[in-house]
Design a protein around this motif. Sequence first.
Motif, PDB file in Angstrom:
ATOM      1  N   THR A  35     -13.616  -8.623  36.183  1.00  0.00           N
ATOM      2  CA  THR A  35     -14.127  -7.132  35.695  1.00  0.00           C
ATOM      3  C   THR A  35     -13.242  -7.521  33.837  1.00  0.00           C
ATOM      4  N   LEU A  36     -12.310  -7.755  34.308  1.00  0.00           N
ATOM      5  CA  LEU A  36     -11.656  -8.120  32.257  1.00  0.00           C
ATOM      6  C   LEU A  36     -10.459  -6.935  32.120  1.00  0.00           C
ATOM      7  N   LEU A  37     -10.496  -6.295  32.651  1.00  0.00           N
ATOM      8  CA  LEU A  37      -9.355  -5.112  32.926  1.00  0.00           C
ATOM      9  C   LEU A  37      -7.950  -5.198  33.816  1.00  0.00           C
ATOM     10  N   MET A  38      -7.280  -4.535  33.254  1.00  0.00           N
ATOM     11  CA  MET A  38      -6.164  -4.389  33.201  1.00  0.00           C
ATOM     12  C   MET A  38      -5.460  -4.295  34.790  1.00  0.00           C
ATOM     13  N   ASP A  39      -4.703  -4.691  35.128  1.00  0.00           N
ATOM     14  CA  ASP A  39      -4.915  -4.607  36.960  1.00  0.00           C
ATOM     15  C   ASP A  39      -3.029  -3.981  37.571  1.00  0.00           C
TER      16      ASP A  39
ATOM     17  N   THR B  16      10.458  -2.184  33.429  1.00  0.00           N
ATOM     18  CA  THR B  16      11.515  -2.796  32.565  1.00  0.00           C
ATOM     19  C   THR B  16      12.322  -1.291  32.279  1.00  0.00           C
ATOM     20  N   GLU B  17      13.324  -0.803  32.324  1.00  0.00           N
ATOM     21  CA  GLU B  17      14.481  -0.352  31.932  1.00  0.00           C
ATOM     22  C   GLU B  17      13.436   0.322  30.524  1.00  0.00           C
ATOM     23  N   LYS B  18      12.827  -0.781  29.741  1.00  0.00           N
ATOM     24  CA  LYS B  18      12.888  -0.564  28.016  1.00  0.00           C
ATOM     25  C   LYS B  18      10.870   0.182  28.003  1.00  0.00           C
ATOM     26  N   THR B  19      10.874   0.044  28.999  1.00  0.00           N
ATOM     27  CA  THR B  19       9.356   0.471  29.244  1.00  0.00           C
ATOM     28  C   THR B  19       8.695   1.455  28.915  1.00  0.00           C
ATOM     29  N   LYS B  20       7.970   2.118  27.994  1.00  0.00           N
ATOM     30  CA  LYS B  20       7.640   3.144  27.015  1.00  0.00           C
ATOM     31  C   LYS B  20       6.199   4.113  27.107  1.00  0.00           C
ATOM     32  N   ALA B  21       5.947   3.015  27.067  1.00  0.00           N
ATOM     33  CA  ALA B  21       3.859   3.484  26.527  1.00  0.00           C
ATOM     34  C   ALA B  21       3.573   2.038  27.171  1.00  0.00           C
ATOM     35  N   LEU B  22       2.066   2.277  27.622  1.00  0.00           N
ATOM     36  CA  LEU B  22       1.337   1.308  28.078  1.00  0.00           C
ATOM     37  C   LEU B  22      -0.301   1.686  27.252  1.00  0.00           C
ATOM     38  N   ILE B  23      -0.819   0.850  26.806  1.00  0.00           N
ATOM     39  CA  ILE B  23      -1.371   0.518  26.200  1.00  0.00           C
ATOM     40  C   ILE B  23      -3.245  -0.015  27.340  1.00  0.00           C
ATOM     41  N   VAL B  24      -4.189   0.742  27.812  1.00  0.00           N
ATOM     42  CA  VAL B  24      -5.363  -0.467  28.135  1.00  0.00           C
ATOM     43  C   VAL B  24      -6.510  -0.102  27.405  1.00  0.00           C
ATOM     44  N   THR B  25      -6.410  -1.343  27.295  1.00  0.00           N
ATOM     45  CA  THR B  25      -8.098  -1.730  26.826  1.00  0.00           C
ATOM     46  C   THR B  25      -9.871  -1.095  28.278  1.00  0.00           C
ATOM     47  N   ASN B  26     -10.157  -0.682  27.459  1.00  0.00           N
ATOM     48  CA  ASN B  26     -10.891  -0.075  28.782  1.00  0.00           C
ATOM     49  C   ASN B  26     -12.550  -0.797  28.144  1.00  0.00           C
ATOM     50  N   MET B  27     -12.292  -2.394  28.672  1.00  0.00           N
ATOM     51  CA  MET B  27     -12.934  -3.439  27.717  1.00  0.00           C
ATOM     52  C   MET B  27     -14.670  -3.322  27.828  1.00  0.00           C
ATOM     53  N   TRP B  28     -15.494  -3.423  26.834  1.00  0.00           N
ATOM     54  CA  TRP B  28     -16.519  -3.942  27.466  1.00  0.00           C
ATOM     55  C   TRP B  28     -17.631  -2.854  27.969  1.00  0.00           C
ATOM     56  N   GLY B  29     -17.358  -1.469  27.403  1.00  0.00           N
ATOM     57  CA  GLY B  29     -17.948  -0.152  27.716  1.00  0.00           C
ATOM     58  C   GLY B  29     -18.163  -0.335  29.964  1.00  0.00           C
ATOM     59  N   LEU B  30     -16.140  -0.807  30.624  1.00  0.00           N
ATOM     60  CA  LEU B  30     -16.280  -0.562  31.965  1.00  0.00           C
ATOM     61  C   LEU B  30     -14.467   0.011  31.817  1.00  0.00           C
ATOM     62  N   CYS B  31     -14.430   0.798  32.505  1.00  0.00           N
ATOM     63  CA  CYS B  31     -13.064   1.692  32.354  1.00  0.00           C
ATOM     64  C   CYS B  31     -12.103   1.039  33.579  1.00  0.00           C
ATOM     65  N   ALA B  32     -10.361   1.029  33.270  1.00  0.00           N
ATOM     66  CA  ALA B  32      -9.740   0.081  33.819  1.00  0.00           C
ATOM     67  C   ALA B  32      -9.744   1.422  35.166  1.00  0.00           C
ATOM     68  N   ARG B  33      -8.630   0.928  36.610  1.00  0.00           N
ATOM     69  CA  ARG B  33      -8.961   1.461  37.396  1.00  0.00           C
ATOM     70  C   ARG B  33      -7.251   2.786  36.655  1.00  0.00           C
ATOM     71  N   LEU B  34      -8.366   3.840  35.945  1.00  0.00           N
ATOM     72  CA  LEU B  34      -7.379   4.116  35.155  1.00  0.00           C
ATOM     73  C   LEU B  34      -6.719   5.843  35.435  1.00  0.00           C
TER      74      LEU B  34
ATOM     75  N   LYS C 161     -14.025   7.836  37.529  1.00  0.00           N
ATOM     76  CA  LYS C 161     -13.897   8.698  38.261  1.00  0.00           C
ATOM     77  C   LYS C 161     -14.558  10.043  38.163  1.00  0.00           C
ATOM     78  N   GLY C 162     -15.764   9.985  37.392  1.00  0.00           N
ATOM     79  CA  GLY C 162     -15.999  11.443  36.684  1.00  0.00           C
ATOM     80  C   GLY C 162     -15.560  11.658  35.447  1.00  0.00           C
ATOM     81  N   LYS C 163     -14.644  11.540  35.010  1.00  0.00           N
ATOM     82  CA  LYS C 163     -14.086  11.821  33.853  1.00  0.00           C
ATOM     83  C   LYS C 163     -14.067  10.819  32.913  1.00  0.00           C
ATOM     84  N   HIS C 164     -14.410  11.584  32.090  1.00  0.00           N
ATOM     85  CA  HIS C 164     -14.827  10.594  29.834  1.00  0.00           C
ATOM     86  C   HIS C 164     -13.246   9.572  30.393  1.00  0.00           C
ATOM     87  N   ALA C 165     -13.695   7.972  29.815  1.00  0.00           N
ATOM     88  CA  ALA C 165     -12.848   6.922  29.105  1.00  0.00           C
ATOM     89  C   ALA C 165     -12.337   8.034  28.449  1.00  0.00           C
ATOM     90  N   GLY C 166     -10.536   7.399  27.826  1.00  0.00           N
ATOM     91  CA  GLY C 166      -9.680   8.757  27.307  1.00  0.00           C
ATOM     92  C   GLY C 166      -9.231   9.650  27.572  1.00  0.00           C
TER      93      GLY C 166
END
Length: 384
Positions: free
Chosen positions: A99-103, A112-130, A157-162
């Motif tokens: 799918t080319l989408l974030m796993d 890790t304890e430093k992780t504060k944000a995540l950016i998921v790319t919904n690539m080429w018209g398909l959403c990742a497992r949001l 799952k019925g909700k728009h990307a974003g």
Amino acid sequence: MRIFDEKEINYVREVLQSGSLGWNRNGMTGRFERAFAEFVGSKHAITRNSAMTALAQAVSCSPAGWDTEVICDPVVHFGGVSALYENATPVFADIEADTLLMDPNSVRQKITEKTKALIVTNMWGLCARLDEIRQICDEHNIFMIEDCAHNMCSYWKGKHAGTWGHIGVFSFQQGKHLPTGDGGMMVTDDDELDHKLYNEWAFGGESPAFFTLNFRMNEVTAAIGLAQLERVKGYIETYNVCLKHLNSAIEGCEWLLPRRVDKDAVQSGYIWCCFWQGDKYGLSHDRFKQVAREVGAPLGFGFVQKPAYNFDVFKSAVDHNSPARKQFKRHAPYPGKMYSPDDCPVAEDTIWRIVNCGAMYPTEEQGKESAEKIRKAIDIMNKG
Ligand SMILES: Cc1ncc(COP(=O)(O)O)c(C=O)c1O
């Protein structure tokens, strides 16, 4: 099929006649924002001058910044660049090969304890497992940003990307579903974020409470955006028909793997792709490229060739000994674990396999024509 006619001209005329061309929540930008929020089903929408600035600003309103990590994906660089822009360290999660989408499973391993944000790319018209990604973020107190530059009318799952993340970001650059030339939109359900972005961070009235720059959209751009919003579903209907033609071109070809569309996903036509498996069948990649060229099949091969962390802008950011480091003004503040192919083995073995073709044709006929040329290239390869 990009139509710019009386509809756009009438809205632009309204702006010019108002005599007020600057960003105005009571004017055309406000109208565009309210219509956009309703379209995607979010509480708020905030116009921006591009998706890139919106992504960086999304990171700046998250808890990520100096001495923190932002998880992003490695097929395109935009998420990683936004993290670096705020001096956070981009940490790359792997993708799914079909799918080319974030796993989400890889995301779990990167926290890790430093992780504060995540950016998921919904690539080429398909959403990742949001839904799964949101759940992981909630469990670990991670601010979730969705890059939806390719995702008008795509749903998970019925909700728009974003609308799954804390902030979703859209692009209106000329090549995207909804073109205004340049432009972007942030969407959020969070009243406080909306207030911050509008009032504190956009020089909209209150003195800026945080360090930021101006990323406003003007009223003329918003007028075109409002008109294009009324057209975008129609554009995408045509792109989706083109997608179908492109998918059927590779039906039955065992050495081109179709991109998987999960049952919970609604895809919107943007760039179509499949994955080269010919090496497993003794076929030559170079020959396929040559045959495609000869029959005029508009195919791209390998897209960016390698995962984003292989590019100097990222490598030198974590490598404090890199001579290239001086060339880039934004750095990760601490020497991170150096990026290596072990970071994202699936991406390493997938990106070079991408075979892609635009699906945003003005007419179904043009999509069909491209599909026929792809079929022709496949037939020639099959004949040996
Ligand atoms: C996935 C993705 N994110 C962000 C952007 C940046 O968009 P903009 O040109 O509006 O800054 C792009 C542009 O191509 C993109 O493809």
